[in-house]
Motif scaffolding. Structure first.
Motif, short mmCIF file in Angstrom:
data_model
loop_
_atom_site.label_atom_id
_atom_site.label_comp_id
_atom_site.label_asym_id
_atom_site.label_seq_id
_atom_site.Cartn_x
_atom_site.Cartn_y
_atom_site.Cartn_z
N LEU A 49 0.82 -1.21 0.00
CA LEU A 49 0.00 0.00 0.00
C LEU A 49 0.86 1.26 0.00
CD1 LEU A 49 -2.72 -1.19 2.49
CD2 LEU A 49 -3.09 -0.57 0.10
N THR A 50 1.98 1.22 0.69
CA THR A 50 2.88 2.37 0.70
C THR A 50 3.47 2.60 -0.69
OG1 THR A 50 3.43 1.96 3.00
CG2 THR A 50 4.94 3.34 1.76
N LEU A 51 3.86 1.54 -1.36
CA LEU A 51 4.41 1.68 -2.71
C LEU A 51 3.36 2.21 -3.68
CD1 LEU A 51 6.61 -1.54 -2.99
CD2 LEU A 51 7.36 0.83 -2.68
N VAL A 52 2.14 1.73 -3.56
CA VAL A 52 1.07 2.19 -4.44
C VAL A 52 0.76 3.66 -4.18
CG1 VAL A 52 -1.40 1.95 -4.92
CG2 VAL A 52 0.05 -0.07 -4.84
N CYS A 53 0.72 4.04 -2.91
CA CYS A 53 0.32 5.42 -2.56
C CYS A 53 1.44 6.44 -2.74
CB CYS A 53 -0.16 5.47 -1.11
SG CYS A 53 -1.71 4.61 -0.86
N CYS A 54 2.70 5.99 -2.83
CA CYS A 54 3.81 6.95 -2.88
C CYS A 54 4.74 6.77 -4.07
CB CYS A 54 4.66 6.82 -1.61
SG CYS A 54 3.80 7.16 -0.10
N SER A 72 4.47 12.94 0.66
CA SER A 72 4.57 12.51 2.06
C SER A 72 5.78 11.62 2.25
CB SER A 72 3.32 11.74 2.47
OG SER A 72 2.18 12.54 2.32
N ASP A 73 6.24 11.54 3.48
CA ASP A 73 7.36 10.68 3.82
C ASP A 73 6.90 9.22 3.74
OD1 ASP A 73 9.77 9.72 4.71
OD2 ASP A 73 9.33 10.10 6.83
N LYS A 74 7.61 8.41 3.00
CA LYS A 74 7.21 7.02 2.78
C LYS A 74 7.21 6.20 4.07
CE LYS A 74 8.74 6.96 -2.00
NZ LYS A 74 8.71 8.40 -2.10
N SER A 75 8.16 6.46 4.95
CA SER A 75 8.20 5.70 6.20
C SER A 75 7.00 6.04 7.08
CB SER A 75 9.50 5.97 6.95
OG SER A 75 9.62 7.34 7.27
N LEU A 76 6.58 7.28 7.07
CA LEU A 76 5.41 7.68 7.84
C LEU A 76 4.14 7.06 7.27
CD1 LEU A 76 4.33 9.37 10.18
CD2 LEU A 76 4.08 11.25 8.57
N VAL A 77 4.01 7.02 5.96
CA VAL A 77 2.86 6.39 5.32
C VAL A 77 2.84 4.90 5.64
CG1 VAL A 77 1.79 5.84 3.09
CG2 VAL A 77 2.75 8.10 3.48
N PHE A 78 4.00 4.26 5.64
CA PHE A 78 4.09 2.84 6.00
C PHE A 78 3.63 2.62 7.43
CE2 PHE A 78 6.64 -0.46 8.10
CZ PHE A 78 6.17 -1.57 7.42
N VAL A 79 4.07 3.44 8.35
CA VAL A 79 3.68 3.29 9.76
C VAL A 79 2.18 3.48 9.94
CG1 VAL A 79 3.93 4.33 12.06
CG2 VAL A 79 5.95 3.87 10.68
N VAL A 80 1.61 4.45 9.24
CA VAL A 80 0.17 4.68 9.35
C VAL A 80 -0.61 3.47 8.83
CG1 VAL A 80 -1.74 6.09 8.46
CG2 VAL A 80 0.32 7.18 9.33
N TRP A 81 -0.21 2.93 7.68
CA TRP A 81 -0.88 1.74 7.16
C TRP A 81 -0.72 0.56 8.09
CZ3 TRP A 81 -4.66 1.89 4.06
CH2 TRP A 81 -4.71 2.75 2.97
N LEU A 82 0.47 0.38 8.65
CA LEU A 82 0.72 -0.75 9.55
C LEU A 82 -0.12 -0.63 10.82
CD1 LEU A 82 2.35 -3.34 9.82
CD2 LEU A 82 4.10 -2.01 10.99
#
Length: 182
Positions: free
Chosen positions: A98-103, A113-123
């Motif tokens: 989901l992070t790869l698709v969204c960023c 957006s910061d990819k690591s932050l998007v990953f943490v939110v999805w997780l």
């Protein structure tokens, strides 16, 4: 104004802005969130996952697999670790995807957006869904009933979050957002 250390008179003060990168306005994200398109995608994408996870947990309880494995010598900690590793791997993989698709592209939803932050939110969102499915599975003894009820309850609890954008008061938005299962 006199400097206390040197006794010299300071004649001129100047201020200079701290160098910072320019702000990039993301109009697409604003439009998508206003249209609530993203929330509907999240709802449609995860409603079946919630149902299947609840069904799987209740089905193991229904077939008494845990008791059978404990009679064969399996410790409870190993059984719990099995759930953690299985769904942890699945949800980390989903969060990465989901992070790869969204960023991934400049026109993506969270391109600025910061990819690591998007990953943490999805997780964190996915871990919340896991906890929700475990909570709902406690109340049922039949897998099909648990699956249906968990999906209907997920849909029912998700709709108040769709109404949060119409309220102007942040306290009302916070109360409605806390109703959501994840």
């Amino acid at each position: 104004m006199t400097d206390t250390w040197s006794g010299h008179r300071a004649s001129h003060f100047s201020f200079k802005a701290f160098p910072a990168p320019s702000y990039v306005r993301d109009d697409f994200l604003h439009q998508v969130l206003e249209a609530q398109f993203t929330q509907f995608l999240v709802l449609a994408f995860f409603v079946m996952a919630v149902g299947q996870l609840s069904k799987g947990i209740v089905l193991e309880k229904e077939l008494k697999l845990r008791e059978g494995l404990q009679m064969m010598g399996l410790r409870s900690s190993v059984y719990g670790l099995h759930w953690l590793i299985t769904y942890g791997a699945i949800y980390i993989t989903m969060a990465i995807g989901l992070t790869l698709v969204c960023c991934s592209t400049p026109s993506a939803l969270f391109a600025h957006s910061d990819k690591s932050l998007v990953f943490v939110v999805w997780l964190v969102f996915l871990i919340g869904l896991l906890e929700y499915s475990c909570l709902v599975s406690i109340f049922f003894e039949r897998g099909s009933v648990a699956s249906t009820f968990s999906m209907v309850l997920y849909l029912t609890l998700f709709f108040p979050t769709l109404a949060t954008s119409s309220f102007t008061h942040s306290s009302q938005q916070l109360r409605l957002a806390l109703i959501s299962p994840a």
